[in-house]
Scaffold this active site. Structure first.
Site, PDB file in Angstrom:
ATOM      1  N   GLU A  33       0.825  -1.204   0.000  1.00 49.43           N
ATOM      2  CA  GLU A  33       0.000   0.000   0.000  1.00 49.43           C
ATOM      3  C   GLU A  33       0.862   1.258   0.000  1.00 49.43           C
ATOM      4  O   GLU A  33       0.615   2.196  -0.760  1.00 49.43           O
ATOM      5  CB  GLU A  33      -0.941   0.000   1.206  1.00 49.43           C
ATOM      6  CG  GLU A  33      -1.913   1.174   1.203  1.00 49.43           C
ATOM      7  CD  GLU A  33      -3.028   1.013   2.206  1.00 49.43           C
ATOM      8  OE1 GLU A  33      -3.963   0.237   1.942  1.00 49.43           O
ATOM      9  OE2 GLU A  33      -2.960   1.663   3.278  1.00 49.43           O
ATOM     10  N   ARG A  90      -5.295  33.521 -17.551  1.00 46.55           N
ATOM     11  CA  ARG A  90      -5.791  34.572 -16.659  1.00 46.55           C
ATOM     12  C   ARG A  90      -4.915  35.821 -16.772  1.00 46.55           C
ATOM     13  O   ARG A  90      -3.693  35.742 -16.688  1.00 46.55           O
ATOM     14  CB  ARG A  90      -5.767  34.057 -15.220  1.00 46.55           C
ATOM     15  CG  ARG A  90      -6.066  35.079 -14.153  1.00 46.55           C
ATOM     16  CD  ARG A  90      -7.536  35.398 -14.087  1.00 46.55           C
ATOM     17  NE  ARG A  90      -7.849  36.117 -12.858  1.00 46.55           N
ATOM     18  CZ  ARG A  90      -9.007  36.725 -12.630  1.00 46.55           C
ATOM     19  NH1 ARG A  90      -9.958  36.656 -13.550  1.00 46.55           N
ATOM     20  NH2 ARG A  90      -9.227  37.364 -11.517  1.00 46.55           N
TER      21      ARG A  90
END
Length: 378
Positions: A242, A268
């Site tokens: 994991e 932007r």
């Protein structure tokens, strides 16, 4: 050292990117049980629930590194990081120990369902007073004839509310400390198994997590994983997979996040120029890229190390710290770069909420530093 990605690995990742993006287009995170089960079956059809499971069970029989590369693609394409986490927890913390420690009969019975996503698994280790302290658990497994009787409650189990199988750990010998812990694969339809409702969480909404109660639950001995008293070793083995592989999901999320921020900075405009031309913004983006790449190569190395030596722990600990801390820091930067847009629900704010628990699950950042210190001989 070979930093290249083979053609087969690249093709596999690109396939996952396409299929996941197509399936989850427009989907939002949800803790609804039926939605979770439907998504698990879809992930199974894509091969995601069985990446490293045997071919004969319907899995992909992939290495740790290949598994992580697939999870990275999954995390990049899936807008629901919580669900990607749910699949990885199912595979790495539950299916892997069944693959490696269950009897042949139980493997034959369970692995095909786990690989297909039809059988959802939950990892039930944590208790209210025993998180990473595996030698202080209160759930007991009393030997009884040809089985064990489990009693007690686990406090936090990912996938528990929708699980058909729980991989859990219980004390079989209270006098032996962590050597008295045993591991079990427990079908949730056994009498005495109780699954709690989904817990309200800050993030990872697409992964329902809940309590698991065992009330005089008789588990046949065939569901013991490994030998009696081998539970700590089983758990550490699952955590090695994991910690090394699951965090590939966050690499994918950070890759998607960075691309969104770069696009925003390029389009932007403020004060007559693109905001990406301001050094305050461009340097923040450069730092995000640096964190991502450093974390990526530590993770790839940890997975390669796991494939060579499954008992080496330091590489995975270094990788987990790097990826989880980069995920949090990059998400904070993304909110800042995107401004008001980043604060809106479903944007960088969601990525930030999903990143915070990465420093907690699979062993906290502090536990990982303890592992590293022990590797240094301290």
């Amino acid at each position: 050292m070979d930093f290249g990605i083979a053609a087969a690995q690249r093709d596999r990742s690109e396939r996952i990117l396409r299929e996941v993006a197509d399936h989850w287009k427009g989907s939002r995170a949800s803790a609804d049980a039926e939605v979770a089960r439907a998504h698990f079956k879809a992930a199974g059809r894509m091969g995601l629930t069985g990446l490293c499971l045997p071919v004969e069970a319907g899995g992909g029989d992939l290495s740790a590194l290949d598994t992580a590369l697939c999870l990275e693609a999954f995390g990049r394409a899936c807008p629901d990081t919580g669900f990607a986490f749910a699949v990885a927890a199912h595979l790495l913390a539950c299916a892997v120990p069944v693959r490696d420690f269950a009897s042949d009969e139980v493997r034959d019975r369970l692995l095909a369902g786990l690989a297909s996503g039809e059988l959802i698994a939950a990892n039930a280790m944590t208790e209210d007073d025993a998180g990473s302290d595996t030698g202080n658990m209160s759930v007991t497994a009393r030997p009884d004839g040809d089985g064990y009787v489990l009693d007690g409650e686990k406090s936090w189990a990912s996938n528990a509310p929708v699980a058909g199988l729980v991989v859990t750990y219980a004390v079989t010998d209270p006098r032996a400390g962590f050597l008295g812990v045993s591991a079990f694969a427990v079908p949730t339809d056994l009498p005495g198994v109780g699954l709690g409702d989904p817990l309200p969480k800050m993030g990872l909404t697409g992964c329902p997590a809940g309590r698991v109660r065992f009330d005089n639950c008789r588990v046949p001995a065939e569901y013991l994983l490994g030998e009696e008293g081998q539970g700590a070793a089983v758990f550490q083995h699952s955590m090695a997979w994991e910690r090394a592989c699951l965090f590939g999901i966050y690499l994918g999320v950070m890759e998607r996040q960075l691309a969104e921020c770069v696009e925003h900075a390029d389009k932007r405009r403020q004060f007559g120029q693109r905001i990406g031309e301001f050094q305050a913004v461009s340097h923040r983006l450069a730092t995000m890229k640096q964190r991502l790449e450093a974390a990526r190569w530590l993770l790839y190395r940890a997975c390669w190390q796991l494939d060579q030596d499954p008992y080496e722990k330091g590489a995975a600990a270094l990788s987990k710290i790097a990826v989880s801390e980069a995920a949090v820091a990059n998400s904070l930067d993304a909110v800042q770069i995107l401004g008001g847009r980043g604060y809106l629900h479903g944007s960088a704010e969601e990525q930030l909420r999903d990143a915070v628990p990465s420093t907690l699950f699979s062993g906290t950042t502090e536990i990982q530093r303890d592992v590293i210190a022990r590797e240094l001989g301290l």
